[in-house]
Design a protein around this motif. Structure first.
Motif, PDB file in Angstrom:
ATOM      1  N   SER A 294      44.108  20.348  37.417  1.00 50.14           N
ATOM      2  CA  SER A 294      44.849  20.223  36.158  1.00 50.14           C
ATOM      3  C   SER A 294      44.920  21.563  35.436  1.00 50.14           C
ATOM      4  CB  SER A 294      44.188  19.177  35.246  1.00 50.14           C
ATOM      5  OG  SER A 294      44.200  17.910  35.851  1.00 50.14           O
ATOM      6  N   ALA A 295      43.820  22.302  35.451  1.00 49.11           N
ATOM      7  CA  ALA A 295      43.789  23.606  34.797  1.00 49.11           C
ATOM      8  C   ALA A 295      44.779  24.566  35.451  1.00 49.11           C
ATOM      9  CB  ALA A 295      42.376  24.185  34.843  1.00 49.11           C
ATOM     10  N   MET A 296      44.876  24.519  36.778  1.00 46.35           N
ATOM     11  CA  MET A 296      45.795  25.414  37.479  1.00 46.35           C
ATOM     12  C   MET A 296      47.254  25.077  37.158  1.00 46.35           C
ATOM     13  SD  MET A 296      44.139  27.768  39.014  1.00 46.35           S
ATOM     14  CE  MET A 296      43.184  27.679  37.492  1.00 46.35           C
ATOM     15  N   THR A 297      47.537  23.792  36.987  1.00 43.78           N
ATOM     16  CA  THR A 297      48.897  23.378  36.614  1.00 43.78           C
ATOM     17  C   THR A 297      49.255  23.933  35.243  1.00 43.78           C
ATOM     18  OG1 THR A 297      48.700  21.350  37.917  1.00 43.78           O
ATOM     19  CG2 THR A 297      50.403  21.395  36.222  1.00 43.78           C
ATOM     20  N   VAL A 298      48.319  23.846  34.317  1.00 47.27           N
ATOM     21  CA  VAL A 298      48.537  24.371  32.965  1.00 47.27           C
ATOM     22  C   VAL A 298      48.702  25.886  32.999  1.00 47.27           C
ATOM     23  CG1 VAL A 298      47.505  24.669  30.678  1.00 47.27           C
ATOM     24  CG2 VAL A 298      47.304  22.467  31.845  1.00 47.27           C
ATOM     25  N   LEU A 299      47.861  26.556  33.783  1.00 51.04           N
ATOM     26  CA  LEU A 299      47.930  28.016  33.870  1.00 51.04           C
ATOM     27  C   LEU A 299      49.288  28.469  34.409  1.00 51.04           C
ATOM     28  CD1 LEU A 299      46.607  30.801  33.664  1.00 51.04           C
ATOM     29  CD2 LEU A 299      45.621  30.428  35.945  1.00 51.04           C
ATOM     30  N   LYS A 300      49.772  27.793  35.429  1.00 52.03           N
ATOM     31  CA  LYS A 300      51.070  28.160  36.006  1.00 52.03           C
ATOM     32  C   LYS A 300      52.193  28.017  34.988  1.00 52.03           C
ATOM     33  CE  LYS A 300      49.703  27.050  40.733  1.00 52.03           C
ATOM     34  NZ  LYS A 300      49.723  26.032  41.804  1.00 52.03           N
ATOM     35  N   SER A 301      52.161  26.930  34.222  1.00 51.00           N
ATOM     36  CA  SER A 301      53.218  26.718  33.231  1.00 51.00           C
ATOM     37  C   SER A 301      53.154  27.757  32.124  1.00 51.00           C
ATOM     38  CB  SER A 301      53.127  25.297  32.640  1.00 51.00           C
ATOM     39  OG  SER A 301      51.926  25.129  31.906  1.00 51.00           O
ATOM     40  N   ARG A 302      51.944  28.140  31.720  1.00 51.62           N
ATOM     41  CA  ARG A 302      51.784  29.161  30.687  1.00 51.62           C
ATOM     42  C   ARG A 302      52.259  30.528  31.203  1.00 51.62           C
ATOM     43  NH1 ARG A 302      47.773  28.662  26.605  1.00 51.62           N
ATOM     44  NH2 ARG A 302      48.143  30.902  26.333  1.00 51.62           N
TER      45      ARG A 302
ATOM     46  N   PRO B  55      46.876  32.931  29.197  1.00 47.80           N
ATOM     47  CA  PRO B  55      45.686  33.224  28.388  1.00 47.80           C
ATOM     48  C   PRO B  55      45.122  34.584  28.773  1.00 47.80           C
ATOM     49  CG  PRO B  55      45.138  31.711  30.152  1.00 47.80           C
ATOM     50  CD  PRO B  55      46.632  31.887  30.193  1.00 47.80           C
ATOM     51  N   ALA B  56      44.207  35.102  27.954  1.00 48.74           N
ATOM     52  CA  ALA B  56      43.583  36.392  28.263  1.00 48.74           C
ATOM     53  C   ALA B  56      42.739  36.305  29.527  1.00 48.74           C
ATOM     54  CB  ALA B  56      42.720  36.847  27.092  1.00 48.74           C
ATOM     55  N   SER B  57      42.136  35.139  29.733  1.00 50.72           N
ATOM     56  CA  SER B  57      41.242  34.960  30.866  1.00 50.72           C
ATOM     57  C   SER B  57      41.335  33.530  31.370  1.00 50.72           C
ATOM     58  CB  SER B  57      39.799  35.275  30.450  1.00 50.72           C
ATOM     59  OG  SER B  57      38.914  35.148  31.537  1.00 50.72           O
ATOM     60  N   ALA B  58      41.166  33.354  32.676  1.00 47.24           N
ATOM     61  CA  ALA B  58      41.222  32.016  33.252  1.00 47.24           C
ATOM     62  C   ALA B  58      40.234  31.903  34.397  1.00 47.24           C
ATOM     63  CB  ALA B  58      42.632  31.701  33.746  1.00 47.24           C
ATOM     64  N   GLN B  59      39.688  30.727  34.553  1.00 51.76           N
ATOM     65  CA  GLN B  59      38.741  30.424  35.620  1.00 51.76           C
ATOM     66  C   GLN B  59      39.522  30.241  36.924  1.00 51.76           C
ATOM     67  OE1 GLN B  59      36.476  26.849  34.951  1.00 51.76           O
ATOM     68  NE2 GLN B  59      35.453  26.939  36.935  1.00 51.76           N
ATOM     69  N   ILE B  60      39.623  31.294  37.707  1.00 55.52           N
ATOM     70  CA  ILE B  60      40.224  31.203  39.034  1.00 55.52           C
ATOM     71  C   ILE B  60      39.315  31.912  40.025  1.00 55.52           C
ATOM     72  CG2 ILE B  60      42.610  30.952  38.264  1.00 55.52           C
ATOM     73  CD1 ILE B  60      43.037  33.891  38.766  1.00 55.52           C
ATOM     74  N   LYS B  61      39.519  31.665  41.303  1.00 58.85           N
ATOM     75  CA  LYS B  61      38.548  32.171  42.277  1.00 58.85           C
ATOM     76  C   LYS B  61      39.168  32.321  43.655  1.00 58.85           C
ATOM     77  CE  LYS B  61      37.048  27.410  42.758  1.00 58.85           C
ATOM     78  NZ  LYS B  61      35.990  26.430  42.530  1.00 58.85           N
ATOM     79  N   GLY B  62      38.424  33.003  44.522  1.00 57.44           N
ATOM     80  CA  GLY B  62      38.777  33.094  45.922  1.00 57.44           C
ATOM     81  C   GLY B  62      40.178  33.620  46.171  1.00 57.44           C
ATOM     82  N   PRO B  63      40.846  33.090  47.201  1.00 57.81           N
ATOM     83  CA  PRO B  63      42.199  33.538  47.545  1.00 57.81           C
ATOM     84  C   PRO B  63      43.205  33.366  46.410  1.00 57.81           C
ATOM     85  CG  PRO B  63      41.251  32.320  49.374  1.00 57.81           C
ATOM     86  CD  PRO B  63      40.303  32.159  48.211  1.00 57.81           C
ATOM     87  N   THR B  64      42.923  32.466  45.464  1.00 61.66           N
ATOM     88  CA  THR B  64      43.837  32.273  44.330  1.00 61.66           C
ATOM     89  C   THR B  64      43.924  33.535  43.485  1.00 61.66           C
ATOM     90  OG1 THR B  64      43.236  29.934  44.312  1.00 61.66           O
ATOM     91  CG2 THR B  64      44.412  30.760  42.395  1.00 61.66           C
ATOM     92  N   ILE B  65      42.825  34.298  43.415  1.00 60.58           N
ATOM     93  CA  ILE B  65      42.857  35.575  42.697  1.00 60.58           C
ATOM     94  C   ILE B  65      43.889  36.496  43.336  1.00 60.58           C
ATOM     95  CG2 ILE B  65      41.525  37.674  42.197  1.00 60.58           C
ATOM     96  CD1 ILE B  65      39.041  35.902  41.903  1.00 60.58           C
ATOM     97  N   GLN B  66      43.934  36.502  44.659  1.00 57.01           N
ATOM     98  CA  GLN B  66      44.900  37.344  45.361  1.00 57.01           C
ATOM     99  C   GLN B  66      46.341  36.895  45.074  1.00 57.01           C
ATOM    100  OE1 GLN B  66      43.446  40.002  46.885  1.00 57.01           O
ATOM    101  NE2 GLN B  66      41.594  39.028  46.069  1.00 57.01           N
ATOM    102  N   GLU B  67      46.537  35.591  44.984  1.00 54.71           N
ATOM    103  CA  GLU B  67      47.875  35.075  44.707  1.00 54.71           C
ATOM    104  C   GLU B  67      48.366  35.532  43.338  1.00 54.71           C
ATOM    105  OE1 GLU B  67      47.822  30.822  45.246  1.00 54.71           O
ATOM    106  OE2 GLU B  67      46.894  30.981  47.225  1.00 54.71           O
ATOM    107  N   TRP B  68      47.491  35.484  42.332  1.00 53.16           N
ATOM    108  CA  TRP B  68      47.882  35.933  40.991  1.00 53.16           C
ATOM    109  C   TRP B  68      48.064  37.449  40.957  1.00 53.16           C
ATOM    110  CZ3 TRP B  68      49.815  32.991  37.347  1.00 53.16           C
ATOM    111  CH2 TRP B  68      49.529  31.634  37.342  1.00 53.16           C
ATOM    112  N   GLY B  69      47.257  38.159  41.751  1.00 54.57           N
ATOM    113  CA  GLY B  69      47.423  39.604  41.847  1.00 54.57           C
ATOM    114  C   GLY B  69      48.775  39.969  42.434  1.00 54.57           C
TER     115      GLY B  69
END
Length: 416
Positions: free
Chosen positions: A66-74, A81-95
Motif C-alpha cells: 500500500s505504501a508503494m502505491t501511495v509513493l508512486k502516485s505522489r 516525500p523527502a524520504s520513503a521506506q524502500i529497499k533492495g532492487p526497488t532502490i535501483q528502480e527509483w534511481g
C-alpha cells in the motif's frame, strides 16, 4: 539512461550548519505495529531534538504494498516525500527514474563504507553513490514459539519440516493452533521462502536469484510446494487477511504454538513485556540453522526543493547511522543494527543469535537476500512469484506440479 541528482552534495553537513537550517522532512513508511511504532518514534524524537520538523506519513500494511502505491502516485504527481521506506532492487528502480538524491557527503562524514557490512552498503547505493540510509538488518528465517503451549501439548520444537508436521499434529490434537499465520501474499511468501531455504543455499540462489528455469521446475521445488500446502492443515480458520502482528499476538497469548516470521515479530513480544528464553523462544526456521535470509529496512532520500528541507534531509540520513539510534531503534524493532561493532550488552539472546548467524553466514555463502521481502528480485518478479504462491496456498485444486509450471512461466514472463 541513468540519472541522479548530485547537486545537493554541496549542502553544508556539519552538525552546526545542519541544525542551524531547521527544516521539515516528510517520511513515508509502514512501521505501524506496536513494536514498529515505538522504534520509528525514536527517529522522530532525534529529528525533533535536532531542531527539525518530522511530518509522519504512515501507510499501514506489513509488506509495504500500500505504501508503494501511495509513493508512486505522489512521485508521478511531482510531489514525492523527502524520504520513503524502500529497499533492495526497488532502490535501483527509483534511481533509474531519477528521483533519488546523493548522500555521499553524509556517508563520507560518517565513514559509512567502514561501519557498514558490504552487503548492506552495496544495497544503499545507486550507480556507486549512496542514496539511502539503512536502519537495521532483519533475519527473516525465524520461528517464534510459545514454550508453554509445547509443554501442554507434549510436543518438541521442530528442527526439520517433516518434524514440524509431526509436532504440529500433536499441538492441534491438544486444542491449540500449531501455526499462527496471516493470509496475506507477503506472509504466504515468507513461509514459502523458509521452506524453500531448507533445500539449501545453492537451491535458493538458483531459484530466487538466478531464476533458473530448471530449478523452478525441479522435483525439489515440487517438494517445497507440497510441504507448503501441508501447512494449511495447521492454521486456524480465521487466518485469511490477518495482519502479521495479530498472528504474533496469538503466540504471545498462548493461542498458537509457532509463527514463521522475520525478527520484527520480536518487537511485538518486547512491546508486550515478554522475555526471550522465558516467555517465548526463537529458533531458525526448520532446516535453516546455518542460513540467514536478510531484509534491510532503509530510508531512501528523494529530491526536495529548498536549502532548509535539503539540510534536514541530510541530517536525517546522518542520524540514522548514529550508534545511539541504531541501538535504540533495533532494541524496539527486534532487528540487529546495520552498523558493525555495536555494543551487545542491551540486546537479548535472540538478537545475539542473529548477530552471530549474520557474521557466520557471510563467510559460508549462506547469507542470502530475502526474495519475499524485496531484497533479491525486482518488484515485477517478486509479484509474479507471490501470486503463484498465494493462489496455490488458497486453492484446493492446484497440484504442486501445476504450481511449479505456473511459477516457471510467471517468472519468465516477469523477467523479460
Amino acid at each position: 539512461m541513468k540519472k541522479i541528482a548530485f547537486g545537493l552534495s554541496t549542502v553544508a553537513l556539519s552538525l552546526a550548519a545542519a541544525t542551524a537550517q531547521a527544516g521539515e522532512v516528510e517520511v513515508l513508511h509502514w512501521w505501524t505495529s506496536g513494536g514498529e511504532a515505538a522504534a520509528i518514534n525514536v527517529l522522530k524524537q532525534e529529528m525533533t531534538d535536532a531542531g527539525h520538523t518530522w511530518k509522519d506519513f504512515a501507510v499501514a500494511g506489513g509488506g509495504g504494498e500500500s505504501a508503494m502505491t501511495v509513493l508512486k502516485s505522489r512521485a508521478i504527481a511531482g510531489n514525492p516525500p523527502a524520504s520513503a521506506q524502500i529497499k533492495g532492487p526497488t532502490i535501483q528502480e527509483w534511481g533509474d527514474l531519477g528521483f533519488l538524491t546523493n548522500l555521499d557527503d553524509v556517508a563520507k562524514q560518517g565513514d559509512w563504507d567502514s561501519v557498514l557490512p558490504s552487503v548492506v552498503s552495496s544495497a544503499m547505493k545507486y550507480d556507486g553513490h549512496y542514496v539511502a540510509a539503512p536502519v537495521n538488518v532483519h533475519r527473516v528465517n525465524w520461528m517464534w514459539a510459545n514454550p508453554e503451549v509445547f509443554k501442554k501439548a507434549g510436543a518438541s520444537i521442530p528442527t526439520t519440516w517433516d518434524q514440524f508436521i509431526t509436532e504440529a499434529k500433536k499441538i492441534k490434537a491438544a486444542g491449540y493452533t500449531p501455526l499462527a499465520h496471516g493470509g496475506q501474499a507477503w506472509q504466504d511468501a515468507t513461509l514459502f521462502e523458509a521452506i524453500a531455504l531448507a533445500k539449501g543455499s545453492k537451491f535458493y540462489n538458483s531459484a530466487f536469484l538466478s531464476l533458473s528455469d530448471d530449478t523452478l521446475r525441479s522435483q525439489d521445488m515440487i517438494d517445497v510446494f507440497t510441504t507448503f500446502k501441508a501447512m494449511r492443515e495447521f492454521v486456524d480458520p480465521g487466518f485469511s487477511g490477518r495482519d502479521w502482528n495479530i498472528a504474533t499476538s496469538m503466540v504471545i497469548n498462548g493461542e498458537a504454538a509457532m509463527q514463521i516470521m522475520g525478527d520484527w515479530a520480536k518487537g511485538e513480544f518486547t512491546a508486550a513485556g515478554k522475555k526471550a528464553g522465558i516467555d517465548y523462544v526463537c529458533y531458525p526456521a526448520p532446516g535453516t540453522s546455518g542460513q540467514f535470509t536478510f531484509n534491510i529496512d532503509s530510508l531512501a532520500m528523494f529530491q526536495v526543493d529548498g536549502d532548509d528541507a535539503q539540510a534536514a534531509q541530510q541530517d536525517l540520513a546522518r542520524l540514522i547511522l548514529e550508534p545511539k539510534f541504531q541501538e535504540t531503534f533495533n532494541l524496539n524493532k527486534g532487528s540487529i543494527p546495520a552498523r558493525l561493532n555495536m555494543p551487545r550488552d542491551k540486546f537479548d539472546t535472540c538478537a545475539h543469535a542473529s548477530m552471530d548467524a549474520f557474521l557466520a553466514s557471510s563467510t559460508t555463502g549462506d547469507l542470502l537476500p530475502s526474495y519475499a521481502h524485496g531484497m533479491a528480485v525486482n518488484s515485477m518478479v517478486q509479484g509474479a512469484i507471490n501470486d503463484v504462491v498465494t493462489n496455490f496456498f488458497n486453492s484446493e485444486s492446484i497440484t504442486a506440479e501445476e504450481a511449479v509450471d505456473k511459477l516457471a512461466r510467471a517468472v519468465k514472463a516477469a523477467d523479460m
